[in-house]
Design a protein around this motif. Structure first.
Motif, PDB file in Angstrom:
ATOM      1  N   SER A 116       0.797  -1.287  -0.035  1.00  0.00           N
ATOM      2  CA  SER A 116      -0.091   0.046   0.004  1.00  0.00           C
ATOM      3  C   SER A 116       0.699   1.351  -0.106  1.00  0.00           C
ATOM      4  N   ARG A 117       1.997   0.918   0.020  1.00  0.00           N
ATOM      5  CA  ARG A 117       2.858   2.469   0.111  1.00  0.00           C
ATOM      6  C   ARG A 117       3.578   2.954  -0.999  1.00  0.00           C
ATOM      7  N   GLY A 118       3.030   3.833  -1.553  1.00  0.00           N
ATOM      8  CA  GLY A 118       3.571   4.552  -2.899  1.00  0.00           C
ATOM      9  C   GLY A 118       4.921   5.302  -2.606  1.00  0.00           C
ATOM     10  N   LEU A 119       4.729   6.699  -3.055  1.00  0.00           N
ATOM     11  CA  LEU A 119       5.984   7.756  -2.978  1.00  0.00           C
ATOM     12  C   LEU A 119       5.854   8.221  -1.518  1.00  0.00           C
ATOM     13  N   PRO A 120       6.850   8.360  -0.789  1.00  0.00           N
ATOM     14  CA  PRO A 120       6.868   8.876   0.601  1.00  0.00           C
ATOM     15  C   PRO A 120       7.070  10.466   0.555  1.00  0.00           C
ATOM     16  N   TRP A 121       5.861  10.887   0.341  1.00  0.00           N
ATOM     17  CA  TRP A 121       5.778  12.397   0.413  1.00  0.00           C
ATOM     18  C   TRP A 121       6.323  13.051   1.488  1.00  0.00           C
ATOM     19  N   PHE A 122       6.038  12.494   2.535  1.00  0.00           N
ATOM     20  CA  PHE A 122       6.304  12.726   3.882  1.00  0.00           C
ATOM     21  C   PHE A 122       7.636  13.183   4.165  1.00  0.00           C
ATOM     22  N   VAL A 123       8.423  12.540   3.194  1.00  0.00           N
ATOM     23  CA  VAL A 123       9.986  12.813   3.394  1.00  0.00           C
ATOM     24  C   VAL A 123      10.037  14.436   2.895  1.00  0.00           C
ATOM     25  N   LEU A 124       9.499  14.728   1.773  1.00  0.00           N
ATOM     26  CA  LEU A 124       9.435  16.312   1.567  1.00  0.00           C
ATOM     27  C   LEU A 124       8.816  17.175   2.578  1.00  0.00           C
ATOM     28  N   SER A 125       8.050  16.650   3.394  1.00  0.00           N
ATOM     29  CA  SER A 125       7.267  17.430   4.443  1.00  0.00           C
ATOM     30  C   SER A 125       8.369  17.769   5.500  1.00  0.00           C
ATOM     31  N   ALA A 126       9.166  16.615   5.965  1.00  0.00           N
ATOM     32  CA  ALA A 126      10.118  16.834   6.790  1.00  0.00           C
ATOM     33  C   ALA A 126      11.319  17.579   6.245  1.00  0.00           C
ATOM     34  N   HIS A 144      10.195  -5.117   2.536  1.00  0.00           N
ATOM     35  CA  HIS A 144       9.043  -5.935   1.896  1.00  0.00           C
ATOM     36  C   HIS A 144       8.301  -4.919   0.773  1.00  0.00           C
ATOM     37  N   LEU A 145       8.828  -3.838   0.439  1.00  0.00           N
ATOM     38  CA  LEU A 145       8.187  -3.043  -0.451  1.00  0.00           C
ATOM     39  C   LEU A 145       8.099  -3.409  -1.986  1.00  0.00           C
ATOM     40  N   THR A 146       6.735  -3.730  -2.301  1.00  0.00           N
ATOM     41  CA  THR A 146       6.465  -4.075  -3.745  1.00  0.00           C
ATOM     42  C   THR A 146       6.150  -3.026  -4.730  1.00  0.00           C
ATOM     43  N   ASN A 147       5.488  -2.039  -4.279  1.00  0.00           N
ATOM     44  CA  ASN A 147       4.867  -1.117  -4.886  1.00  0.00           C
ATOM     45  C   ASN A 147       5.250   0.507  -4.369  1.00  0.00           C
ATOM     46  N   GLY A 148       6.548   0.960  -4.797  1.00  0.00           N
ATOM     47  CA  GLY A 148       6.652   2.221  -3.934  1.00  0.00           C
ATOM     48  C   GLY A 148       8.357   2.386  -4.028  1.00  0.00           C
ATOM     49  N   VAL A 149       8.460   3.536  -3.445  1.00  0.00           N
ATOM     50  CA  VAL A 149      10.013   4.136  -3.112  1.00  0.00           C
ATOM     51  C   VAL A 149      10.096   3.987  -1.454  1.00  0.00           C
ATOM     52  N   GLY A 150      11.229   3.510  -1.080  1.00  0.00           N
ATOM     53  CA  GLY A 150      11.323   3.520   0.280  1.00  0.00           C
ATOM     54  C   GLY A 150      11.831   4.901   0.939  1.00  0.00           C
ATOM     55  N   SER A 294      -1.022   8.995 -10.926  1.00  0.00           N
ATOM     56  CA  SER A 294       0.210   9.469 -11.169  1.00  0.00           C
ATOM     57  C   SER A 294       1.598   8.465 -11.104  1.00  0.00           C
ATOM     58  N   PRO A 295       2.466   8.704 -11.671  1.00  0.00           N
ATOM     59  CA  PRO A 295       3.588   7.870 -11.768  1.00  0.00           C
ATOM     60  C   PRO A 295       4.307   7.545 -10.544  1.00  0.00           C
ATOM     61  N   VAL A 296       4.690   6.503 -10.196  1.00  0.00           N
ATOM     62  CA  VAL A 296       5.282   5.982  -8.667  1.00  0.00           C
ATOM     63  C   VAL A 296       6.871   5.918  -9.029  1.00  0.00           C
ATOM     64  N   THR A 297       7.439   7.134  -9.150  1.00  0.00           N
ATOM     65  CA  THR A 297       8.736   7.039  -9.485  1.00  0.00           C
ATOM     66  C   THR A 297       9.724   8.163  -8.837  1.00  0.00           C
ATOM     67  N   LEU A 298      10.829   8.226  -8.408  1.00  0.00           N
ATOM     68  CA  LEU A 298      11.766   9.201  -8.036  1.00  0.00           C
ATOM     69  C   LEU A 298      11.750  10.348  -8.677  1.00  0.00           C
ATOM     70  N   GLN A 299      11.670  10.087  -9.973  1.00  0.00           N
ATOM     71  CA  GLN A 299      11.614  11.408 -11.061  1.00  0.00           C
ATOM     72  C   GLN A 299      10.478  12.185 -10.803  1.00  0.00           C
ATOM     73  N   HIS A 300       9.229  11.548 -10.754  1.00  0.00           N
ATOM     74  CA  HIS A 300       8.073  12.326 -10.366  1.00  0.00           C
ATOM     75  C   HIS A 300       7.977  12.971  -8.879  1.00  0.00           C
ATOM     76  N   PHE A 301       8.619  12.166  -8.092  1.00  0.00           N
ATOM     77  CA  PHE A 301       8.831  12.893  -6.589  1.00  0.00           C
ATOM     78  C   PHE A 301       9.513  14.097  -6.666  1.00  0.00           C
ATOM     79  N   LEU A 302      10.904  14.042  -7.348  1.00  0.00           N
ATOM     80  CA  LEU A 302      11.743  15.164  -7.319  1.00  0.00           C
ATOM     81  C   LEU A 302      11.117  16.369  -8.229  1.00  0.00           C
ATOM     82  N   ALA A 303      10.415  16.249  -9.182  1.00  0.00           N
ATOM     83  CA  ALA A 303       9.939  17.090 -10.001  1.00  0.00           C
ATOM     84  C   ALA A 303       8.566  17.725  -9.175  1.00  0.00           C
TER      85      ALA A 303
END
Length: 354
Positions: A116-126, A144-150, A294-303
Motif C-alpha cells: 500500500s506504500r507509494g511515494l514517500p511524500w512525507f520526506v518532503l514534508s520533513a 518488503h516494499l513491492t509497489n513504491g519507493v522506500g 500519477s507515476p510512482v517514480t523518484l523522477q516524479h517525486f523530485l519534479a
C-alpha cells in the motif's frame, strides 16, 4: 494431573534445567487462567536477552507470535523499548552535555512496508520543516516494499544526510537540520528482527516499539500506524515512557503522512494529557483518481518539489503532513495557524535539491 504437580515431578526427578528464557514463555503459554502478560521489568529482561542473542530461534518465534496474537501491552512495549535504548546505547549519562543545536525538535519514524506504500511524500514534508527551523530526525527501515519507493531511497535522491550512528545523526541535525538514521545503524539485531516478517507472515511487536523509540529524544514525535487498534497503544506507551509530546495518526501505508481525501484524527499525548484533534479533508474524493494515475517514480517525486509538474494530491499530502509536524513541534498553537505557516514555507521554498 495439574501443572503444579507436573512441575513438582520435574523437580523431584531432576529433569534437565530449563533454558533461562523459558520462564517468559511459560508466563504466556500456561493456559486459561494461568497465563498473563509480562510486567515492564520482565519485558525489559526478556527483550534484552533477545538483543544479546541469548535465545533459541524457536523461542524467539514463539515469543514474537504470542505477542502478535494477543497484542502487546503498553507495559510490555515500554520495557522492550527501554531494553533497546540500553542495548543501543541511546541513553546518555548526561543529556545536558549535548549542545542544544544537536537535539531534533521532531522525531519522525518510518517503518511501513507492504503493497500500500507509494511515494514517500512525507520526506518532503520533513525537509520543508527542517529548512524552516524545525530540526527533524527520521529513522527507519522499509522492508518488503513491492509497489513504491522506500524512505532511504528518497533521502538519498534528495541528497539529505544519512547518518551511520546516533552521534553522526546529532552532528547532522546541528549542521543540516535533518538526519536519517537507518535501523541497521541503531542496532543490527533490530533489523534482523523486523526482517522476520516474511518468515513469520505477520508484523511483530518490533514494528510497534521502533515507532516509539525516539533515538535522540526529540521534544515531539509524529507517528503513523496502519491498524487503528494501535493508535491508543502508542499513546499509552508514550505516557509510561514519559515522552513529552507525541501525535499518532492512521497514515498512508502506515506512515506519518496525512491523507488529503478525508479527515484525519491526530491522537495526542501532551505532557501526560491525552487529546484528539480532528484535521479536515483537504481535497474531495473525486480528486483521488488523479493521484491513482500519477507515476510512482523518484523522477516524479523530485519534479513535484522542483515545481516542474502539478500534482495537487501530492502537494496536499506534503503540506498537510508538514502542518501536523509543525503543530506537534509547537511552532503553531492552532491547526489553521500551522497550515498557514506551511503554506508560506511551501511557496517560498528553495526548489534546488541538496
Amino acid at each position: 494431573m495439574t501443572d503444579d504437580h507436573l512441575e513438582q515431578l520435574e523437580d523431584d526427578n531432576h529433569l534437565p534445567e530449563s533454558h533461562p528464557f523459558s520462564g517468559y514463555l511459560r508466563t504466556f503459554f500456561r493456559g486459561p487462567g494461568r497465563s498473563r502478560s509480562l510486567t515492564r521489568e520482565e519485558a525489559f529482561d526478556a527483550f534484552s536477552m533477545i538483543l544479546r542473542d541469548e535465545v533459541e530461534p524457536i523461542q524467539l518465534g514463539a515469543f514474537l507470535l504470542m505477542l502478535r496474537y494477543r497484542a502487546e501491552t503498553p507495559d510490555e512495549l515500554a520495557g522492550m523499548i527501554e531494553a533497546v535504548r540500553k542495548a543501543a546505547r541511546l541513553e546518555l549519562d548526561d543529556e545536558s552535555l549535548v549542545p542544544e543545536k544537536c537535539h531534533p525538535m521532531l522525531d519522525w519514524p518510518s517503518y511501513a512496508a507492504g503493497r500500500s506504500r507509494g511515494l514517500p511524500w512525507f520526506v518532503l514534508s520533513a525537509m520543508l520543516l527542517s529548512r524552516n527551523g524545525i530540526p527533524v530526525l527520521m529513522h527507519g527501515y522499509n522492508s518488503h516494499l513491492t509497489n513504491g519507493v522506500g524512505t532511504e531511497a528518497a533521502v538519498k535522491a534528495l541528497k539529505l544526510p544519512l547518518a551511520m550512528s546516533a552521534d553522526e545523526a546529532r552532528s547532522d541535525i546541528a549542521s543540516k537540520g535533518f538526519a536519517y538514521l537507518p535501523l541497521r545503524h541503531i542496532h543490527p539485531k533490530l533489523q534482523e528482527l523486523i526482517g522476520l516478517r516474511p518468515l513469520l507472515g505477520l508484523r511483530s511487536p518490533v514494528n510497534t516499539l521502533l515507532r516509539l523509540l525516539n533515538p535522540l529524544q526529540a521534544r515531539a514525535a509524529f507517528l503513523g500506524v496502519f491498524h487503528p487498534a494501535f493508535l491508543d497503544v502508542h499513546r499509552e506507551t508514550g505516557k509510561l515512557l514519559e515522552l513529552p509530546r507525541i501525535g499518532v495518526i492512521k497514515g498512508g501505508g502506515g506512515e506519518a503522512e496525512r491523507t488529503p481525501f478525508k479527515h484525519v484524527d491526530l491522537r495526542m499525548l501532551d505532557n501526560g494529557e491525552l487529546s484528539d484533534v480532528r484535521w479536515p479533508a483537504l481535497l474531495s474524493r473525486t480528486e483521488k483518481d488523479d493521484e491513482d494515475n500519477s507515476p510512482v517514480t523518484l523522477q516524479h517525486f523530485l519534479a513535484v518539489w522542483r515545481g516542474e509538474v502539478e500534482d495537487s494530491a501530492a502537494i496536499a499530502r506534503i503540506k498537510g503532513s508538514a502542518a501536523m509536524g509543525a503543530f506537534l513541534a509547537s511552532k503553531a498553537d492552532y491547526m489553521d495557524e500551522a497550515e498557514a505557516l506551511v503554506e508560506g514555507w511551501w511557496e517560498k521554498r528553495d526548489r534546488k535539491i541538496g
